[in-house]
Design an enzyme around this catalytic site. Structure first.
Site, mmCIF file in Angstrom:
data_model
loop_
_atom_site.group_PDB
_atom_site.id
_atom_site.type_symbol
_atom_site.label_atom_id
_atom_site.label_comp_id
_atom_site.label_asym_id
_atom_site.label_seq_id
_atom_site.Cartn_x
_atom_site.Cartn_y
_atom_site.Cartn_z
ATOM 1 N N GLY A 128 0.637 -1.208 0.468
ATOM 2 C CA GLY A 128 0.419 0.320 0.043
ATOM 3 C C GLY A 128 0.737 1.748 -0.166
ATOM 4 O O GLY A 128 0.761 2.173 -0.363
ATOM 5 N N THR A 129 2.010 1.159 0.623
ATOM 6 C CA THR A 129 2.968 2.014 0.505
ATOM 7 C C THR A 129 3.554 2.053 -0.503
ATOM 8 O O THR A 129 3.756 3.930 -0.628
ATOM 9 C CB THR A 129 4.352 1.994 2.032
ATOM 10 O OG1 THR A 129 3.140 2.522 3.307
ATOM 11 C CG2 THR A 129 5.594 3.719 1.821
ATOM 12 N N SER A 139 -4.816 -2.150 -0.464
ATOM 13 C CA SER A 139 -3.569 -3.100 0.761
ATOM 14 C C SER A 139 -4.606 -3.907 0.945
ATOM 15 O O SER A 139 -4.892 -4.528 2.407
ATOM 16 C CB SER A 139 -3.489 -2.125 1.837
ATOM 17 O OG SER A 139 -2.307 -2.809 2.388
ATOM 18 N N HIS A 175 -3.470 -7.354 2.426
ATOM 19 C CA HIS A 175 -3.191 -8.192 4.007
ATOM 20 C C HIS A 175 -4.199 -7.296 4.515
ATOM 21 O O HIS A 175 -3.541 -7.560 6.348
ATOM 22 C CB HIS A 175 -1.691 -8.126 4.364
ATOM 23 C CG HIS A 175 -1.053 -6.344 4.745
ATOM 24 N ND1 HIS A 175 -0.627 -6.385 5.671
ATOM 25 C CD2 HIS A 175 -1.098 -5.266 4.225
ATOM 26 C CE1 HIS A 175 -0.806 -4.901 6.245
ATOM 27 N NE2 HIS A 175 -0.198 -4.170 5.003
ATOM 28 N N THR A 184 9.326 -7.471 -11.701
ATOM 29 C CA THR A 184 8.647 -9.110 -11.362
ATOM 30 C C THR A 184 7.792 -9.040 -10.480
ATOM 31 O O THR A 184 7.580 -8.619 -9.539
ATOM 32 C CB THR A 184 10.043 -10.448 -11.037
ATOM 33 O OG1 THR A 184 11.072 -9.576 -12.093
ATOM 34 C CG2 THR A 184 8.822 -11.830 -11.637
ATOM 35 N N CYS A 235 5.337 7.363 23.210
ATOM 36 C CA CYS A 235 5.849 7.163 23.638
ATOM 37 C C CYS A 235 6.381 5.428 22.562
ATOM 38 O O CYS A 235 7.198 4.740 22.874
ATOM 39 C CB CYS A 235 5.838 6.834 25.022
ATOM 40 S SG CYS A 235 6.060 7.831 26.449
#
Ligand code: FES
Lengths: 404, 142
Positions: free
Chosen positions: A72-73, A200, A202, A238, A328
């Protein structure tokens, strides 16, 4: 030990039938889809079959509009940078929102360092983009409007069709980041007037290793990965046939089962929020209330006076997998972009936890999560100097509407 | 036993899951509360100091990540039984080493523990100016 997976936004398990369908494409049919022999042609046919599955699911006018990437990125990078490079002779201005996924935000930031300019329209306190703000940001130089469909952090569903209409009126290329929406929300690229739209697999029970970019025939795009002429010359390299085969099937199944999955998720989502808000004091929901304006899988909350990483680790110790947008937790020590964009108080951003449901979560699991999470919050509050200060009346709650 | 997957090593996890000396001290002799600029977290350390200048008890409260909680737990363990001069020498590196290491991005959480200890000792010295002279004197002799 009880295990409850509530991080379906970050990834989902591959469906057994998807896994089965992928298997022959590793060692039995291993040809390169560009090759002109039986093995290669078979791979090419599989590729085209998958294109068709994606094309139908998102109501694309034709399967050739489906391009495969590695994730997706990459699809988001290709959409943003590919548009910018293809249209820079026309203008160098991009419009996006302040609550985009980092793959969109950071692609635009990269382009800005190369002389492109951008306007980031603000989202409101629930994460909504006002389409009129987009209209107002348009300049004669604008070449791309980039927004998300559902927000990856807080689940806000954007008025993409309205934004698409504005883009069409002004003849500006419109990219929709649907990486967190596909498989869960109905997608019709024609009704949205999307020039480009990313998916995306997944995130809807398909495999990792494949992303999809829908590219309307009229959309202009430059390749950002150069090499052979795969994917109509828009994406060299590929093709990952097993993942593409699995992704296409996962898309088809997700679309067939979407309404069943979603109506169940909505009940679980309501139950989770009801349980949490009843069992825990000083907790707030980030983003819209569960319902038609919110992604059915997402529940993003902030518990006041405690920090998110501790909550996440104690959840993990209790067998519950969740995520957090707390500074954090992030490697750059910054709260999530979206939480900043909705103007969430910094201490509430610190106490952030993201639950994302999946089709296999059960009612019993939700009960377990609510009771465990209530104990976790209580335990961390006992350790927190802020909770102490609040009990003594030295500080007030910053959750709007809460007693001071 | 099944493998365990945790973002921190077993010592850090132990101090996070079973923190030592968590809480406040009734009539503490010194209290230090500090905040981290990097991520906005807060740590508070309370000390009980006996007349001979030894830290007889220590407690912490922390609003922060797992490393911050583990660091404060370890820091209180490290200073208990130490004299003020010894405790002033406890560094964040001592805390990290005692914890068997922290991920690089989490080192600042241990700095918070060092600062909280120092702040609590400063508070004590402010309240007991006569001890300040003692500390300085010993430092001088050393
Ligand atoms: S206290 Fe924020 S990263 Fe450790």
């Amino acid at each position: 030990m009880i295990k409850v997976y509530l991080d379906h936004q970050s990834s989902t398990p591959v469906l057994p039938q998807v896994y089965e369908a992928m298997l022959p494409w590793f060692s039995e049919y291993y040809g390169n889809a560009s090759a002109l022999h039986e093995q290669g042609l078979r791979a090419k046919a599989a590729l085209n079959q998958s294109r068709k599955q994606f094309s139908e699911a998102i109501h694309s006018p034709d399967p050739e509009s489906i391009l495969f990437t590695s994730c997706g990125t990459e699809a988001n990078n290709l959409a943003v940078k590919g548009t910018a490079y293809a249209l820079q002779h026309k203008g160098k201005h991009i419009i996006l929102s302040t609550a985009e996924h980092p793959s969109v935000e950071n692609s635009v930031a990269f382009l800005e360092r190369q002389g492109f300019t951008a306007t980031r329209v603000s989202v409101d306190s629930q994460g909504f983009i006002n389409p009129e703000d987009i209209r107002a940001a348009i300049t004669p130089e604008t070449i791309l409007i980039a927004t998300h469909y559902a927000n990856h952090d807080i689940g806000t569903i954007q008025p993409v069709a309205q934004i698409g209409e504005i883009a069409r009126e002004h003849k500006i290329q419109f990219f929709v980041d649907a990486a967190f929406s596909a498989g869960w929300l109905p997608i019709n690229v024609q009704e949205m007037n999307a020039s480009l739209l990313s998916l995306s697999p997944h995130r809807f029970y398909g495999p990792k290793g494949v992303g999809v970019l829908y590219k309307n025939r009229k959309a202009r795009l430059s390749s950002i990965i150069h090499g052979g002429i795969q994917e109509n010359n828009f994406r060299s390299g590929t093709e990952n046939i097993p993942a593409i085969v699995g992704g296409g099937l996962a898309m088809q199944i997700a679309e067939n089962e979407r309404e069943t999955r979603v109506s169940r998720l909505r009940v679980l989502q309501e139950k989770l929020w009801k349980g949490l808000s009843e069992q825990i004091s000083y907790i707030c929901l980030n983003g819209p209330l569960p319902g038609e304006n919110r992604h059915p899988a997402n529940l993003n909350v902030s518990t006041e006076f405690i920090e998110g990483e501790g909550q996440l680790l104690l959840c993990n110790a209790a067998g519950i997998a969740v995520a957090s947008g707390s500074s954090c937790v992030s490697k750059n020590l910054k709260s999530s972009l979206t939480l900043t964009a909705i103007g969430l108080d910094i201490t509430l951003a610190q106490g952030n936890i993201i639950f994302t449901l999946g089709k296999d979560n059960t009612f019993e699991q939700i009960d377990y999560v609510v009771s465990s999470f209530a104990k976790i919050v209580e335990r961390l509050r006992q350790m927190s100097p802020m909770w102490d200060a609040f009990q003594k009346g030295n500080i007030s709650s910053v959750i709007p509407g809460n007693p001071k | 036993m099944a493998e365990e997957y945790n973002p921190y090593n077993p010592i850090v996890m132990d101090h996070f899951l079973n923190p030592r000396n968590m809480g406040d001290l009734e009539d503490a002799d010194g209290i230090g509360e500090v905040g981290a600029a990097a991520c906005g977290d807060i740590m508070k350390i309370s000390l009980k100091i006996s007349d001979d200048g030894k830290i007889s008890d220590a407690r912490f409260k922390t609003f922060g990540c797992g490393s911050a909680i583990a660091s404060s737990s370890m820091a209180t363990e490290l200073v208990k039984g130490k004299t003020i001069e010894e405790a002033l020498k406890v560094t964040n590196k001592n805390v990290v080493d005692a914890l068997g290491g922290l991920p690089p991005v989490k080192i600042h959480c241990s700095v918070l523990a060092e600062e909280a200890i120092k702040a609590a000792l400063d508070d004590y010295i402010k309240r007991h100016p006569e001890k300040a002279a003692l500390v300085a004197e010993k430092k001088h002799k050393a």
